[in-house]
Enzyme design. Structure first.
Site, PDB file in Angstrom:
ATOM      1  CG  HIS A 248       8.287   6.671  16.841  1.00  0.00           C
ATOM      2  ND1 HIS A 248       8.532   5.675  17.753  1.00  0.00           N
ATOM      3  CD2 HIS A 248       8.830   6.235  15.674  1.00  0.00           C
ATOM      4  CE1 HIS A 248       9.195   4.682  17.163  1.00  0.00           C
ATOM      5  NE2 HIS A 248       9.378   4.999  15.898  1.00  0.00           N
ATOM      6  CE  LYS A 348      10.059   6.081   6.389  1.00  0.00           C
ATOM      7  NZ  LYS A 348      11.030   6.339   7.464  1.00  0.00           N
TER       8      LYS A 348
HETATM    9  C1  BG6 Z   1      11.378   3.744  13.092  1.00  0.00           C
HETATM   10  C2  BG6 Z   1      10.616   3.734  11.799  1.00  0.00           C
HETATM   11  O1  BG6 Z   1      10.572   3.278  14.148  1.00  0.00           O
HETATM   12  O2  BG6 Z   1      11.789   5.068  13.379  1.00  0.00           O
HETATM   13  C3  BG6 Z   1      11.454   4.304  10.667  1.00  0.00           C
HETATM   14  O3  BG6 Z   1      10.237   2.411  11.493  1.00  0.00           O
HETATM   15  C4  BG6 Z   1      11.971   5.671  11.035  1.00  0.00           C
HETATM   16  O4  BG6 Z   1      10.715   4.375   9.462  1.00  0.00           O
HETATM   17  C5  BG6 Z   1      12.649   5.627  12.393  1.00  0.00           C
HETATM   18  O5  BG6 Z   1      12.872   6.094  10.041  1.00  0.00           O
HETATM   19  C6  BG6 Z   1      13.037   6.997  12.860  1.00  0.00           C
HETATM   20  O6  BG6 Z   1      13.797   6.849  14.010  1.00  0.00           O
HETATM   21  P1  BG6 Z   1      14.940   7.893  14.363  1.00  0.00           P
HETATM   22  O7  BG6 Z   1      15.445   7.459  15.691  1.00  0.00           O
HETATM   23  O8  BG6 Z   1      15.936   7.803  13.262  1.00  0.00           O
HETATM   24  O9  BG6 Z   1      14.241   9.223  14.377  1.00  0.00           O
END
Ligand code: BG6
Length: 502
Positions: A248, A348
């Site tokens: 991401h 987190k």
């Molecule tokens: C996921 C991760 O890909 O993305 C998670 O595995 C994370 O740990 C999540 O919480 C966050 O996604 P979003 O869309 O809630 O920001």
């Protein structure tokens, strides 16, 4: 690319149909596409999994998922009846070739009824260990089709390291053509993330200032208040680097730093993003020490409630070395970005939940105002807020109205909450529609995934070999480890946080 999917019959084979992702994201997204009239009449979902359940039970389970998770709220009986009539369940043992036979029979039967070749989507919402074997068993049952009619969708994590990602790419590419493979990074489907390219490449005023000549540094922060919840088992083997940064956050960096593509074709856009990854400075043992920080949350307080530390979460080792926070300073060594630091952090159990890209511009070359006028001075800043706030803010200096010459920072804001902006779709809705249309622009290509792993491997290897001696090193509900503050403070900057302040 298929322009009008409504003319095509579709068979959506969903592996991992009884799992969390199906109920939380995939079925709600498909249902919303149905409500918004995107789906063709001939659209069938076959849920596949180990559980031995009947169609009705499966439908009931996914309805609960929709009611709990759909952005449009609870399903209305009439509409759900119409949609759920397209949902079926088939028990499949992923490890056994013969267990996939009924799928072939189902696929053939529908194509016969429809008197037309169907578009077939194999969606692997399963644990990564099943990616290879499912792909193999699909092929052994003649379900691989061709580039025009069949695709396979693979959820993240894509590999555990460079070697395993290469191995998986090799396996998938020996069965499917790259044009049939859709590697998901759901961040790319977010409305605000897609808007980064629109914002950059549809506004000519930005291009001249979008470089080392005007940009001082960039910060990419993806902070979560949630802990690992019930995913301790998975997260223990992943950590913040594999879970968030490898995919991401590096994608956000690529979108910020990429050159202008010639057009919007999938490969053209992805080529420009790979260029960024290739230009990123590799880490030495010295720069790992000075440019990277890891953290793990201990117990603490989140909005008045005491929460446990990471090591006390279910399925987590009592002496775990897994990082729940990572901060890294990157450089993109090319003509545009030479010398501009890109600071990245994710964690987190942070004190706030926010995902932002902040671009700080260079200071004015010379101060012309008296010092009393500039007490609130701030360099120009552009903040692309991805979530939960969805906005783009340009921060400028202006004169505060009054008889004195006093300067203030003001915000010019584009906010998605604006009543003139229509409802924004969920990332999975965008991505599922793209898959149906065979548009790979927002999906990871094999070389992108491998390049991202290659970049991070020295840090991952180093963190694995040298266990952290001071974990946990930040309290739940805090701003992360102090060392992360030091990482950026050494260069004379600080992390920007919400509400946006200096
Ligand atoms: C996921 C991760 O890909 O993305 C998670 O595995 C994370 O740990 C999540 O919480 C966050 O996604 P979003 O869309 O809630 O920001």
């Amino acid at each position: 690319m298929i322009k009008n999917i409504k003319d095509q019959p579709y068979l959506f084979l969903l592996y991992g149909a009884t799992g969390d992702l199906t109920a939380r994201k995939i079925i709600p997204a498909l249902y919303n596409l149905f409500l918004d009239n995107w789906l063709p009449d001939e659209f069938i979902i076959i849920g596949c999994s180990y559980s031995k359940i009947e169609n009705e039970e499966f439908r009931k389970n996914v309805l609960e998922g929709v009611n709990k998770n759909s952005r449009k709220g609870k399903a209305e009986a009439k509409q759900w009846k119409e949609f759920s009539a397209r949902i079926f369940y088939q028990h499949v043992d992923f490890n056994t070739i013969s267990s996939f036979k009924p799928l072939k029979i189902i696929v053939d039967k529908y194509q016969e009824d429809w008197k037309k070749e169907a578009q077939i989507i194999h969606y692997l919402a399963v644990a990564p260990k099943f990616f290879g074997i499912i792909a193999y068993n699909i092929s052994k049952n003649n379900l691989t089709g061709n580039c025009e009619n069949t695709r396979i969708v693979v959820e993240k994590p894509f590999g555990h390291d460079l070697e395993s990602a290469k191995e998986l790419n090799k396996k998938l590419c020996s069965i499917f053509d790259e044009k049939q493979i859709y590697r998901i990074d759901h961040y790319l489907g977010k409305e605000t993330v897609q808007n980064i390219m629109a914002f950059r490449f549809a506004n000519s005023i930005l291009e001249p200032i979008w470089s080392r000549n005007y940009i001082d540094h960039v910060q990419i922060s993806v902070l979560e208040q949630l802990g690992v919840e019930k995913r301790g088992g998975y997260y223990e083997g992943a950590g913040a680097m594999r879970d968030m940064i490898q995919n991401h956050l590096l994608q956000l960096l690529c979108l910020t730093a990429m050159e202008t593509p010639i057009n919007f074709n999938a490969d053209e856009v992805r080529n420009r993003k790979v260029d960024v990854l290739r230009a990123m400075r590799r880490f030495s043992s010295e720069s790992i020490r000075t440019h990277s920080v890891r953290g793990q949350y201990g117990s603490g307080w989140m909005e008045g409630t005491e929460v446990s530390g990471y090591r006390q979460e279910p399925e987590v080792n009592a002496d775990s070395n897994t990082e729940t926070f990572a901060a890294i300073k990157f450089f993109v060594d090319n003509w545009r970005w030479e010398g501009v630091p890109f600071y990245m952090r994710t964690g987190k159990r942070m004190h706030e939940a926010s995902s932002t890209i902040s671009i700080q511009f260079r200071d004015v070359p010379h101060y012309v105002f008296p010092s009393e006028a500039t007490n609130n001075w701030q360099q120009n800043r552009l903040i692309i807020s991805i979530q939960p706030e969805m906005s783009i803010t340009l921060q400028l200096q202006t004169k505060r109205p009054g008889l004195d010459m006093v300067l203030n920072t003001v915000d010019m804001v584009f906010n998605y909450k604006d009543p003139t902006v229509t409802e924004t779709p969920e990332a999975y809705e965008t991505l599922l529609l793209d898959i149906m249309q065979s548009d790979q622009t927002l999906f990871m290509r094999a070389d992108q995934v491998e390049e991202a792993w290659e970049l991070l491997m020295p840090i991952l290897d180093s963190w694995q070999t040298k266990e952290s001696v001071n974990f946990p090193n930040y309290a739940a509900g805090s701003n992360g480890p102090e060392t992360a503050e030091a990482l950026i403070a050494r260069d004379g900057f600080h992390w920007f946080s919400l509400p946006l302040k200096q």
